[in-house]
Design a protein around this motif. Sequence first.
Motif, PDB file in Angstrom:
ATOM      1  N   LEU A  67       0.829  -1.203   0.000  1.00  0.00           N
ATOM      2  CA  LEU A  67       0.000   0.000   0.000  1.00  0.00           C
ATOM      3  C   LEU A  67       0.869   1.261   0.000  1.00  0.00           C
ATOM      4  O   LEU A  67       0.573   2.245  -0.698  1.00  0.00           O
ATOM      5  N   GLU A  68       1.952   1.237   0.767  1.00  0.00           N
ATOM      6  CA  GLU A  68       2.864   2.385   0.814  1.00  0.00           C
ATOM      7  C   GLU A  68       3.461   2.658  -0.565  1.00  0.00           C
ATOM      8  O   GLU A  68       3.554   3.813  -1.004  1.00  0.00           O
ATOM      9  N   GLN A  69       3.857   1.593  -1.275  1.00  0.00           N
ATOM     10  CA  GLN A  69       4.425   1.759  -2.624  1.00  0.00           C
ATOM     11  C   GLN A  69       3.377   2.305  -3.596  1.00  0.00           C
ATOM     12  O   GLN A  69       3.670   3.198  -4.402  1.00  0.00           O
ATOM     13  N   PHE A  70       2.164   1.772  -3.518  1.00  0.00           N
ATOM     14  CA  PHE A  70       1.109   2.239  -4.428  1.00  0.00           C
ATOM     15  C   PHE A  70       0.763   3.713  -4.174  1.00  0.00           C
ATOM     16  O   PHE A  70       0.490   4.463  -5.114  1.00  0.00           O
ATOM     17  N   GLN A  71       0.756   4.111  -2.918  1.00  0.00           N
ATOM     18  CA  GLN A  71       0.448   5.511  -2.606  1.00  0.00           C
ATOM     19  C   GLN A  71       1.528   6.449  -3.136  1.00  0.00           C
ATOM     20  O   GLN A  71       1.226   7.551  -3.612  1.00  0.00           O
ATOM     21  N   GLN A  72       2.807   5.996  -3.067  1.00  0.00           N
ATOM     22  CA  GLN A  72       3.876   6.803  -3.662  1.00  0.00           C
ATOM     23  C   GLN A  72       3.697   6.911  -5.170  1.00  0.00           C
ATOM     24  O   GLN A  72       3.882   7.985  -5.760  1.00  0.00           O
ATOM     25  N   ALA A  73       3.330   5.793  -5.788  1.00  0.00           N
ATOM     26  CA  ALA A  73       3.099   5.804  -7.238  1.00  0.00           C
ATOM     27  C   ALA A  73       1.944   6.733  -7.599  1.00  0.00           C
ATOM     28  O   ALA A  73       2.024   7.500  -8.581  1.00  0.00           O
ATOM     29  N   LEU A  74       0.884   6.690  -6.799  1.00  0.00           N
ATOM     30  CA  LEU A  74      -0.279   7.532  -7.077  1.00  0.00           C
ATOM     31  C   LEU A  74       0.088   9.011  -6.983  1.00  0.00           C
ATOM     32  O   LEU A  74      -0.326   9.820  -7.832  1.00  0.00           O
ATOM     33  N   SER A  75       0.878   9.388  -5.985  1.00  0.00           N
ATOM     34  CA  SER A  75       1.300  10.789  -5.831  1.00  0.00           C
ATOM     35  C   SER A  75       2.099  11.247  -7.048  1.00  0.00           C
ATOM     36  O   SER A  75       1.906  12.373  -7.546  1.00  0.00           O
ATOM     37  N   LEU A  76       2.979  10.391  -7.561  1.00  0.00           N
ATOM     38  CA  LEU A  76       3.781  10.751  -8.735  1.00  0.00           C
ATOM     39  C   LEU A  76       2.904  10.904  -9.977  1.00  0.00           C
ATOM     40  O   LEU A  76       3.102  11.833 -10.773  1.00  0.00           O
ATOM     41  N   HIS A  77       1.940   9.988 -10.148  1.00  0.00           N
ATOM     42  CA  HIS A  77       1.052  10.086 -11.317  1.00  0.00           C
ATOM     43  C   HIS A  77       0.159  11.316 -11.217  1.00  0.00           C
ATOM     44  O   HIS A  77      -0.154  11.949 -12.236  1.00  0.00           O
ATOM     45  N   GLU A  78      -0.297  11.637 -10.021  1.00  0.00           N
ATOM     46  CA  GLU A  78      -1.122  12.844  -9.855  1.00  0.00           C
ATOM     47  C   GLU A  78      -0.320  14.086 -10.210  1.00  0.00           C
ATOM     48  O   GLU A  78      -0.855  15.054 -10.755  1.00  0.00           O
ATOM     49  N   ALA A  79       0.994  14.042  -9.936  1.00  0.00           N
ATOM     50  CA  ALA A  79       1.859  15.180 -10.278  1.00  0.00           C
ATOM     51  C   ALA A  79       1.977  15.354 -11.789  1.00  0.00           C
ATOM     52  O   ALA A  79       2.087  16.475 -12.297  1.00  0.00           O
ATOM     53  N   THR A  80       1.960  14.216 -12.516  1.00  0.00           N
ATOM     54  CA  THR A  80       2.062  14.297 -13.981  1.00  0.00           C
ATOM     55  C   THR A  80       0.699  14.493 -14.633  1.00  0.00           C
ATOM     56  O   THR A  80       0.625  14.856 -15.805  1.00  0.00           O
ATOM     57  N   GLY A  81      -0.383  14.220 -13.896  1.00  0.00           N
ATOM     58  CA  GLY A  81      -1.737  14.399 -14.428  1.00  0.00           C
ATOM     59  C   GLY A  81      -2.129  13.363 -15.454  1.00  0.00           C
ATOM     60  O   GLY A  81      -3.042  13.588 -16.252  1.00  0.00           O
ATOM     61  N   SER A  82      -1.485  12.189 -15.425  1.00  0.00           N
ATOM     62  CA  SER A  82      -1.776  11.142 -16.412  1.00  0.00           C
ATOM     63  C   SER A  82      -2.836  10.183 -15.880  1.00  0.00           C
ATOM     64  O   SER A  82      -2.556   9.355 -15.004  1.00  0.00           O
ATOM     65  N   ALA A  83      -4.055  10.289 -16.441  1.00  0.00           N
ATOM     66  CA  ALA A  83      -5.141   9.410 -16.005  1.00  0.00           C
ATOM     67  C   ALA A  83      -4.861   7.959 -16.387  1.00  0.00           C
ATOM     68  O   ALA A  83      -5.152   7.033 -15.625  1.00  0.00           O
ATOM     69  N   VAL A  84      -4.284   7.755 -17.574  1.00  0.00           N
ATOM     70  CA  VAL A  84      -4.014   6.396 -18.042  1.00  0.00           C
ATOM     71  C   VAL A  84      -3.049   5.685 -17.097  1.00  0.00           C
ATOM     72  O   VAL A  84      -3.224   4.514 -16.753  1.00  0.00           O
ATOM     73  N   ASN A  85      -2.028   6.388 -16.646  1.00  0.00           N
ATOM     74  CA  ASN A  85      -1.043   5.786 -15.756  1.00  0.00           C
ATOM     75  C   ASN A  85      -1.554   5.674 -14.324  1.00  0.00           C
ATOM     76  O   ASN A  85      -1.094   4.820 -13.556  1.00  0.00           O
ATOM     77  N   MET A  86      -2.489   6.547 -13.948  1.00  0.00           N
ATOM     78  CA  MET A  86      -3.037   6.527 -12.599  1.00  0.00           C
ATOM     79  C   MET A  86      -3.946   5.311 -12.383  1.00  0.00           C
ATOM     80  O   MET A  86      -4.032   4.761 -11.285  1.00  0.00           O
ATOM     81  N   ALA A  87      -4.609   4.871 -13.452  1.00  0.00           N
ATOM     82  CA  ALA A  87      -5.631   3.823 -13.341  1.00  0.00           C
ATOM     83  C   ALA A  87      -5.104   2.520 -12.742  1.00  0.00           C
ATOM     84  O   ALA A  87      -5.731   1.960 -11.830  1.00  0.00           O
ATOM     85  N   PRO A  88      -3.953   1.978 -13.208  1.00  0.00           N
ATOM     86  CA  PRO A  88      -3.486   0.720 -12.603  1.00  0.00           C
ATOM     87  C   PRO A  88      -3.212   0.834 -11.108  1.00  0.00           C
ATOM     88  O   PRO A  88      -3.391  -0.136 -10.368  1.00  0.00           O
ATOM     89  N   VAL A  89      -2.773   2.023 -10.687  1.00  0.00           N
ATOM     90  CA  VAL A  89      -2.491   2.203  -9.263  1.00  0.00           C
ATOM     91  C   VAL A  89      -3.794   2.201  -8.469  1.00  0.00           C
ATOM     92  O   VAL A  89      -3.878   1.592  -7.387  1.00  0.00           O
ATOM     93  N   LEU A  90      -4.810   2.873  -8.977  1.00  0.00           N
ATOM     94  CA  LEU A  90      -6.123   2.853  -8.317  1.00  0.00           C
ATOM     95  C   LEU A  90      -6.632   1.418  -8.191  1.00  0.00           C
ATOM     96  O   LEU A  90      -7.161   1.014  -7.150  1.00  0.00           O
ATOM     97  N   TYR A  91      -6.458   0.650  -9.279  1.00  0.00           N
ATOM     98  CA  TYR A  91      -6.881  -0.752  -9.276  1.00  0.00           C
ATOM     99  C   TYR A  91      -6.136  -1.554  -8.214  1.00  0.00           C
ATOM    100  O   TYR A  91      -6.732  -2.318  -7.447  1.00  0.00           O
ATOM    101  N   ASN A  92      -4.816  -1.347  -8.139  1.00  0.00           N
ATOM    102  CA  ASN A  92      -4.014  -2.113  -7.177  1.00  0.00           C
ATOM    103  C   ASN A  92      -4.306  -1.724  -5.737  1.00  0.00           C
ATOM    104  O   ASN A  92      -4.295  -2.577  -4.845  1.00  0.00           O
ATOM    105  N   ILE A  93      -4.581  -0.459  -5.483  1.00  0.00           N
ATOM    106  CA  ILE A  93      -4.955  -0.052  -4.125  1.00  0.00           C
ATOM    107  C   ILE A  93      -6.279  -0.715  -3.738  1.00  0.00           C
ATOM    108  O   ILE A  93      -6.451  -1.195  -2.609  1.00  0.00           O
ATOM    109  N   GLY A  94      -7.207  -0.768  -4.678  1.00  0.00           N
ATOM    110  CA  GLY A  94      -8.460  -1.481  -4.419  1.00  0.00           C
ATOM    111  C   GLY A  94      -8.221  -2.935  -4.072  1.00  0.00           C
ATOM    112  O   GLY A  94      -8.849  -3.492  -3.165  1.00  0.00           O
ATOM    113  N   ASN A  95      -7.270  -3.563  -4.780  1.00  0.00           N
ATOM    114  CA  ASN A  95      -6.951  -4.968  -4.498  1.00  0.00           C
ATOM    115  C   ASN A  95      -6.402  -5.161  -3.089  1.00  0.00           C
ATOM    116  O   ASN A  95      -6.685  -6.168  -2.427  1.00  0.00           O
ATOM    117  N   ILE A  96      -5.591  -4.215  -2.637  1.00  0.00           N
ATOM    118  CA  ILE A  96      -5.042  -4.307  -1.279  1.00  0.00           C
ATOM    119  C   ILE A  96      -6.174  -4.357  -0.266  1.00  0.00           C
ATOM    120  O   ILE A  96      -6.199  -5.213   0.640  1.00  0.00           O
TER     121      ILE A  96
END
Length: 720
Positions: free
Chosen positions: A115-144
Amino acid sequence: MSNAFPTEQPYSLESAQALISLAQEKRYSDTLGAILAAEQAFTAAQDLNDTPLLLDSLKQLSVCSSLVNDYAKAIAYAELLLREAQLTNSLERQADAHTLIGIAHHDMGNLDAALEQFQQALSLHEATGSAVNMAPVLYNIGNIYAFKGWFETALAWHLRCLELKPVLPRTLVIQLLNGLGCDYHGLGNYADALRCLIESEQLAEADCAKVLQGAALGNLVSVYLDYGDVASALPLSVKALSLAEELKNDRQIAAKKLQLGTIYAAMGDSAAAIAQFLDALTTAERIGAMFLQTDSLTKLGDIYAQLGDADRAKQHFLQARQLAKEFGYHFLEGQATLALAKFFMRQNHFDDALDMLRSGIEISQQCGAKALEQEYHAALALTYKSLGDFSKSARHAKLSERLNQQTAVNDNARKLLIEFEAQRFLKKHAHHNTADFETALQLARKAIEQKHLRLTPRQPPSLSPAVLSLPKDTVLVKTFGEFVVTINGRTLSKDDWQRKKARDIFKILLINHRNAVTTDELIELLWNGNLEKNVEQVIKNSASFIRKALEPGLLPRERSQFLRTEGKAYVLDLGDEDSIDFLRFKKLIRQAATDRAQRTALYEQAVSLYIGDFLREDLYADWATLERESLKDSYLNALVALADAASKAGNDDAAIARAKQLLDADRTHDKGYEILLKTLCKRGDLPEARRIYAQCQDAFKKELDSPPPPYLQRLFPKLT
């Protein structure tokens, strides 16, 4: 594995990029082939000194390593990707690296680290504003959160990912639908669960994404098991296991063996269930999959508890509960705690059970797992009833019923299952483009619909204010050799029955388990049809004594769990027939007759139950004679089959042992003598063969006043 790999050396940029595309395309259908392509791309990137290509190859190597359960390599590749991405200040690639490290930790069971790794990834994707790249992280956080058992939170994250569906790659859509199906299933929403899982499975099959298809099939199996449709669950489970084995994905193999074991357990085949659970546990321990280890331990504990191995059952439940707590698997902790509570209930340790149930029900409520919470309320109802607190028992019974209604498989879910099965039939037989096929399809759909009308989902029947319907106590009955009845660990003594006639009537009802036996039939069996004074009252009193023996806490006019009256007839229903030794024996014999592949194993299980003649204490009771002789004939036939099988396999020791068992049970069993004498002669042990033949002559003379059958004399002329 595909052979279409560019092989030119030195590599060109175009051929190396083609390898990356191939690895991405093949990773869910040919993972080992994808790894080979990614390794070649990695070599090419180093030769070409191309950083973007290097980052792409490291990403594919990490993804594929996780898919084949090599988590150490997956993390190593991802950490190398992270370092290279930091050197180039690529936020997108840094986020990819954190995601990949998170996936490996997730699969190993380190949910908080993931979860800690996914949250770091999400913060980086939010900084770039890439919805396509953000989606897998949202999915993986849901899986956790789904693995933790927090299904409502998991659903929120997965729905947030679903909002991005128009820009998602197809593989992620398939994964997301599967994740949503799991969330809805955990929350008891069967209709939405089925919609998502069926669509996920169909898309995966169309894309030949075997990993994803296997995952969706596995989750569909869970729905079928809740629905009580073991027959439909079995082929889906076998298909899912076959896909996992084809891909050599150990984690999925272990998960699918757990499901297959659950199906075998539901079918009453404890030996097969244990074998699958042990295989799953061994694999999970080898690859470090803690979630699967925890689930395996709980399921093994359930089987050992059913088989009466209290020590091993308790040990497995405690281990499972400890692992679940340690790794934050809240749903599995709830399951293990419930299993441990039920174990204490079987031991009549209701105070200990109550402590477990009180803590466990809070976990189920935190998870939002309504089906699990319903089981807790049902267990609390029974526990409070056993402790004499009938008001709390009734309250929990009502809560259990309310949750039953909320999680029941409704008409929409039933229609989805019917359509899914009809579509599978259509795919399987699509090459039959004839009028006969159209007719067959219509008949198949009708048969499927009728099956679903007959099925009873997991939930027990509704409760009414007048009747408190609670889970049945655990009853074990031994009839081979000594007659023993045990209820929740309490063994009934002769005094518990109060009258011998009550005990006799119980045995007659047991022989006719779940079938009505009329008062007239009891009079015929026990009094030879003579209507002595007050004989019907004796039968009524005996029925009352039986109820009190089985359920000493039964209130006046309270309905018995086990013995009901239907007009002038009585029906005994002790629940699971596998807990009644002679019924389990008969079931195994029937299965052996139709299952050639498992015949020997089934016969071995059956004969292990036969430790003495049926109801030996009632040797001269006419009402027991027919059943006793029938069971003994089956036992002798099973021994003959086992002896023959051992002899054909060249296992002389086993053949001799089985033949001696035959003769121990029947001193004049000519087939037993034939097998034993043939084996001894084959070994060249003529002195022992002569001794056995003399024993044969003596037995036939004393018991039948005749010599051995002529065919034995012809077979062994040297021994006569």
